[in-house]
Every structure is written in structure tokens, then in C-alpha cells.
Enzyme design. Structure first.
Site, PDB file in Angstrom:
ATOM      1  N   ASP A 119     -45.651  99.902   7.416  1.00  0.00           N
ATOM      2  CA  ASP A 119     -46.200  98.528   7.566  1.00  0.00           C
ATOM      3  C   ASP A 119     -45.946  97.725   6.823  1.00  0.00           C
ATOM      4  O   ASP A 119     -46.535  96.626   7.086  1.00  0.00           O
ATOM      5  CB  ASP A 119     -47.659  99.001   7.538  1.00  0.00           C
ATOM      6  CG  ASP A 119     -47.977 100.049   9.026  1.00  0.00           C
ATOM      7  OD1 ASP A 119     -47.982 101.039   8.770  1.00  0.00           O
ATOM      8  OD2 ASP A 119     -48.357  99.655  10.012  1.00  0.00           O
TER       9      ASP A 119
ATOM     10  N   ARG B 169     -55.805  92.692  11.238  1.00  0.00           N
ATOM     11  CA  ARG B 169     -55.468  93.962  10.696  1.00  0.00           C
ATOM     12  C   ARG B 169     -54.699  93.370   9.430  1.00  0.00           C
ATOM     13  O   ARG B 169     -53.765  92.827   9.568  1.00  0.00           O
ATOM     14  CB  ARG B 169     -54.617  94.859  11.604  1.00  0.00           C
ATOM     15  CG  ARG B 169     -55.354  95.353  12.798  1.00  0.00           C
ATOM     16  CD  ARG B 169     -54.874  96.534  13.240  1.00  0.00           C
ATOM     17  NE  ARG B 169     -54.984  97.828  12.491  1.00  0.00           N
ATOM     18  CZ  ARG B 169     -54.454  99.038  12.811  1.00  0.00           C
ATOM     19  NH1 ARG B 169     -53.648  99.024  13.687  1.00  0.00           N
ATOM     20  NH2 ARG B 169     -54.519  99.930  11.826  1.00  0.00           N
TER      21      ARG B 169
ATOM     22  N   LYS C 173     -49.074 104.751   7.768  1.00  0.00           N
ATOM     23  CA  LYS C 173     -50.153 105.511   8.217  1.00  0.00           C
ATOM     24  C   LYS C 173     -50.488 106.520   6.927  1.00  0.00           C
ATOM     25  O   LYS C 173     -49.784 107.111   6.514  1.00  0.00           O
ATOM     26  CB  LYS C 173     -49.778 106.103   9.532  1.00  0.00           C
ATOM     27  CG  LYS C 173     -50.786 106.847  10.332  1.00  0.00           C
ATOM     28  CD  LYS C 173     -52.146 106.154  10.268  1.00  0.00           C
ATOM     29  CE  LYS C 173     -52.177 104.849  11.072  1.00  0.00           C
ATOM     30  NZ  LYS C 173     -53.459 103.848  10.575  1.00  0.00           N
TER      31      LYS C 173
ATOM     32  N   ARG D  57     -50.867  98.708  19.094  1.00  0.00           N
ATOM     33  CA  ARG D  57     -50.785  99.177  17.305  1.00  0.00           C
ATOM     34  C   ARG D  57     -49.288  99.507  16.988  1.00  0.00           C
ATOM     35  O   ARG D  57     -48.252  99.610  17.813  1.00  0.00           O
ATOM     36  CB  ARG D  57     -51.843 100.460  17.117  1.00  0.00           C
ATOM     37  CG  ARG D  57     -51.449 101.233  18.368  1.00  0.00           C
ATOM     38  CD  ARG D  57     -51.536 102.715  17.782  1.00  0.00           C
ATOM     39  NE  ARG D  57     -50.700 102.954  16.756  1.00  0.00           N
ATOM     40  CZ  ARG D  57     -49.513 103.123  16.660  1.00  0.00           C
ATOM     41  NH1 ARG D  57     -48.633 103.188  17.937  1.00  0.00           N
ATOM     42  NH2 ARG D  57     -48.513 103.434  15.604  1.00  0.00           N
ATOM     43  N   GLY D  58     -49.105  99.307  15.742  1.00  0.00           N
ATOM     44  CA  GLY D  58     -47.854  99.784  15.058  1.00  0.00           C
ATOM     45  C   GLY D  58     -47.503  98.477  14.825  1.00  0.00           C
ATOM     46  O   GLY D  58     -47.561  97.369  15.486  1.00  0.00           O
ATOM     47  N   ALA D  59     -46.858  98.301  13.594  1.00  0.00           N
ATOM     48  CA  ALA D  59     -46.285  96.969  12.812  1.00  0.00           C
ATOM     49  C   ALA D  59     -45.875  96.144  13.549  1.00  0.00           C
ATOM     50  O   ALA D  59     -46.289  94.839  13.939  1.00  0.00           O
ATOM     51  CB  ALA D  59     -46.105  97.321  11.499  1.00  0.00           C
TER      52      ALA D  59
ATOM     53  N   GLN E  38     -52.022 109.591  16.485  1.00  0.00           N
ATOM     54  CA  GLN E  38     -50.825 108.825  17.005  1.00  0.00           C
ATOM     55  C   GLN E  38     -49.807 109.661  17.410  1.00  0.00           C
ATOM     56  O   GLN E  38     -48.914 109.509  18.340  1.00  0.00           O
ATOM     57  CB  GLN E  38     -50.343 107.340  16.062  1.00  0.00           C
ATOM     58  CG  GLN E  38     -51.271 106.618  16.025  1.00  0.00           C
ATOM     59  CD  GLN E  38     -52.339 106.701  14.922  1.00  0.00           C
ATOM     60  OE1 GLN E  38     -52.593 107.420  14.352  1.00  0.00           O
ATOM     61  NE2 GLN E  38     -52.745 105.366  14.516  1.00  0.00           N
TER      62      GLN E  38
HETATM   63  O1  MRU Z   1     -52.675 101.901  12.438  1.00  0.00           O
HETATM   64  P1  MRU Z   1     -51.510 101.978  13.450  1.00  0.00           P
HETATM   65  O2  MRU Z   1     -51.303 102.919  14.532  1.00  0.00           O
HETATM   66  O3  MRU Z   1     -51.246 100.518  13.630  1.00  0.00           O
HETATM   67  O4  MRU Z   1     -50.303 102.237  12.245  1.00  0.00           O
HETATM   68  C1  MRU Z   1     -49.007 102.389  12.580  1.00  0.00           C
HETATM   69  C2  MRU Z   1     -48.242 103.023  11.730  1.00  0.00           C
HETATM   70  O5  MRU Z   1     -48.525 103.342  10.519  1.00  0.00           O
HETATM   71  C3  MRU Z   1     -46.712 103.177  11.963  1.00  0.00           C
HETATM   72  O6  MRU Z   1     -46.282 104.419  11.330  1.00  0.00           O
HETATM   73  C4  MRU Z   1     -45.988 101.896  11.293  1.00  0.00           C
HETATM   74  O7  MRU Z   1     -46.719 100.725  11.755  1.00  0.00           O
HETATM   75  C5  MRU Z   1     -44.738 101.805  11.876  1.00  0.00           C
HETATM   76  S1  MRU Z   1     -44.430 101.295  13.579  1.00  0.00           S
HETATM   77  C6  MRU Z   1     -42.729 101.266  13.739  1.00  0.00           C
END
Ligand code: MRU
Length: 367
Positions: free
Chosen positions: A257, A109, A268, A65-67, A216
Site C-alpha cells: 500500500d 483512507r 495488509k 479496496r486495494g491500493a 480478502q
Molecule cells: O484494506 P485493503 O483491502 O484496501 O488493503 C489491501 C491491501 O493491503 C493490498 O494487499 C494492497 O493494497 C495491494 S493491492 C494490489
């Protein structure tokens, strides 16, 4: 299970290729290894994935997870798919299958644009490649996926450097979600700034929003800061107003994201609340934004597709019911923060201030 070589503890995505020897692993070859983020911080477990379907499932279930990390995983998924087709002689058929896999990955996603951005880069190779064998095409795709990974690492470090310059000695910082090595190629964006400021010798205190419902902040960001030795305290998301009032918060850093051309930020869920509270307390609110997260095809926040996830993420924690099993929950996974609440974007090309429409555009034109 032993991890692959070069797979440091903050790196959540690692491609193992026997042909290219880009990484080696005791038991596995030709697969994608993910650090299972759904098990952290209680267990450090790795999963080896051998096909696109299992990678799609891992993205949907937030194993990765994480963009930026999602984009990297998807790029390697396309590469792996090509590798599984090396016996096929009809190159057009291979390309058709790869486009199909890429379309499947794209649907996993909807909000983080890095996924689409990385797949667009892979599709460009598939569509324009002049290679005549499956093996050559595979190597071309592998190189592009590796580039996406390595560019992200460089980008993170540049964001870290520019962002750290904003951090005063002794700063107290609020951070939301996880934006560290786990969410990226291995260094982090907003957490990368915090890391870079700390590594440059500044004394800092970080307050981590726990980030309901998937936690997270308390599960992942706390795990990373713990290992880096950076002083932190986890707070519940609703404590940020009180903490700003009583703890002398100097700034907030969050990731993103998707950023629109005029500076609306999808991130998030809870980011928007934090930005409003920061504005009310005159606390600067910075968004760490790699260029890969800027979606120039849309202008307004309402054009961003927001992912809604299962209500069980709210009603259950760790499989335990937190409320009656009959409750109805509404679970938007992201929200949108308008540009007027954002002090600046920290990008790999420097810090961008308003007017965002012009200044974000300029990032893509100035070398
Ligand atoms: O749902 P997630 O855990 O994938 O969401 C992640 C976030 O919102 C992060 O803050 C975002 O992707 C930035 S990661 C460098």
C-alpha cells in the site's frame, strides 16, 4: 443488473460516460460503477455512484479496496464531479469545488499512497489547465483518469511478466490479502504474477492467507483464482509457519500500500508476520510494487500513517458476533515490513534487489 461493456469480472471500477462513450451501460450513464467487494464471493453486485460523497463512502466502507483500485476510483470521482458542474460558467469556481472534492477523497483512507498519487495527478490538471470551458476541462480530466486506469493495467502485466520469471516450475507459493484484478485495474500485482506464471504453463500451488479480519484472501483472492482455474488452498494466517515447514514453500508474493524510499513496506495486517516467518524458513519474500505505490517523500516505516479500523471488524464476521459484545479490540488495518525481510521488489521496470535506497531511486531516473 447487467454490467457495463468492457467490464470484465475481475474489474472493480468502471466509469460510464455518455459523452465519451468510453463504456456503455444499459441503465446508467455518467456514473462510476463499482463491483461491491463487501458482497463477494456470495453475491456479485454492482453499485452505480453519481457523486463524490457516495464514492468517498464506498472507499471508506471498502466497497472498492486495494491500493491501485482506490486511486483509480478517486481519479474518476474528480472527473464525475467536474461533469456535474458543466452548467457552471465560472471556471475558477469549478476548480475550487474540484479541489475541495479532491481533499475530501484524500481523507477517505490514509495508508495506501496510490490514492494521494492519483489525486495529485488530477490536481495537477486542475491547477495547470489552460482550457477555457468546463466541458474542455472535463474532457482533460477524463483523459487523465483513463490514463491512470490504463497505465495501471499495463503496469500490472509488466509486473506479472517480470515476477513470473522468478517462479520455478512446480512452485508452491504463499500469498497474503487480495492483490488481483479486483484490487487494481483488472489484472493484479502479486496475484498478477501468480496468474502470469500459471498462464505461461507452469504448474503451481498457491496457499492463500485468509487475511483476518476482512478475509480478502478467502473472499476475494480465492474467488479470483477459482475463476482462473489456478490450484489453491486457503489457510488461516497463523498456519503459514507450519505450511512453510511441511509443504516446501518456494516463495511468498504480497502486494503493498506504500513503500518508503528505503524499502519499508506498508501492507495488509499480517504481512510483517509472514515476512518474519519466511525469513526464519529461508523462503524468498517478494513484494509486487508498482511505482505508483512508492512514496519517495518518506524514508522510514514509522513515517507511514497506519489506518486503524473499527474493532467490530474483529468482533463480528458477516454481522455475527465472534466474541462477547463487551470486548475491546485493537484493529490496525496495515503493518510495516522492514527492508531487511524483503528479498526483492517486483516492479513494472523489473525486479529490484538491495540496496533498496539506491536501487528504488534508480527506477525513477532510468527510462
Ligand atoms: O484494506 P485493503 O483491502 O484496501 O488493503 C489491501 C491491501 O493491503 C493490498 O494487499 C494492497 O493494497 C495491494 S493491492 C494490489
Amino acid at each position: 443488473m447487467k454490467t457495463a461493456q468492457n467490464f470484465n469480472s475481475y474489474q472493480s471500477v468502471c466509469y460510464v460516460s455518455s459523452q465519451q462513450k468510453i463504456n456503455t451501460h444499459e441503465n446508467d450513464s455518467d456514473c462510476l460503477i463499482l463491483l461491491d467487494q463487501t458482497k463477494l464471493p456470495f453475491e456479485v453486485e454492482y453499485v452505480s455512484l453519481y457523486d463524490v460523497d457516495s464514492i468517498c463512502e464506498a472507499i471508506t466502507k471498502m466497497v472498492v479496496r486495494g491500493a491501485p483500485a482506490i486511486g483509480i476510483a478517486a481519479a474518476y470521482a474528480v472527473t464525475l464531479d467536474c461533469q456535474r458542474l458543466l452548467e457552471t460558467t465560472d471556471l475558477n469556481l469549478i476548480k475550487e469545488k474540484l479541489r475541495f472534492s479532491s481533499a475530501k477523497l484524500r481523507k477517505t483512507r490514509p495508508t495506501a499512497v496510490n490514492l494521494m498519487w492519483a489525486l495529485d495527478r488530477m490536481n495537477k490538471i486542475i491547477n495547470s489547465s489552460k482550457k477555457e470551458t468546463a466541458q474542455e476541462l472535463y474532457l482533460e480530466l477524463l483523459l487523465e483518469a483513463k490514463n491512470i486506469f490504463e497505465e495501471d493495467l499495463e503496469t500490472n502485466k509488466a509486473i506479472g511478466k517480470f515476477g513470473a520469471e522468478l517462479v520455478p516450475e512446480g512452485a508452491s507459493i504463499i500469498h497474503h490479502c487480495n492483490t488481483g484484478g479486483l484490487a487494481t485495474s483488472g489484472y493484479g500485482t502479486a496475484l498478477g504474477i501468480i496468474r502470469s506464471a500459471f498462464e505461461s504453463g507452469k504448474q503451481i500451488q498457491v496457499y492463500l492467507d485468509e487475511t483476518r479480519p476482512r478475509l480478502q484472501g478467502s473472499f476475494l483472492s480465492a474467488w479470483e483464482l477459482e475463476q482462473l482455474g489456478i490450484p489453491y488452498a486457503v489457510i488461516v494466517d497463523s498456519a503459514s509457519g507450519f505450511v512453510m515447514k511441511t509443504k516446501g514453500i518456494d516463495m511468498c508474493f504480497v502486494g503493498c500500500d506504500r513503500v518508503t524510499s528505503s524499502g519499508y513496506v506498508a501492507n495488509k495486517i499480517g504481512t510483517y508476520n509472514l515476512a518474519i516467518i519466511a525469513k526464519a524458513h529461508n523462503v524468498p519474500f517478494y513484494v509486487a510494487a508498482p511505482l505508483s505505490t512508492i512514496d519517495r517523500s518518506i524514508k522510514l516505516g514509522q513515517e507511514i500513517e497506519i489506518e486503524y479500523r473499527s474493532g467490530e471488524e474483529i468482533s463480528k464476521v458477516g454481522g455475527k458476533w465472534m466474541t462477547l459484545d463487551s470486548v475491546t479490540c485493537l484493529n490496525p488495518a496495515f503493518d510495516v515490513t522492514p527492508p531487511e525481510l524483503i528479498t526483492g521488489f517486483v516492479t513494472e521496470k523489473g525486479v529490484v534487489y538491495p540496496p533498496y535506497e539506491d536501487n528504488l531511486r534508480a527506477l525513477f531516473h532510468n527510462n
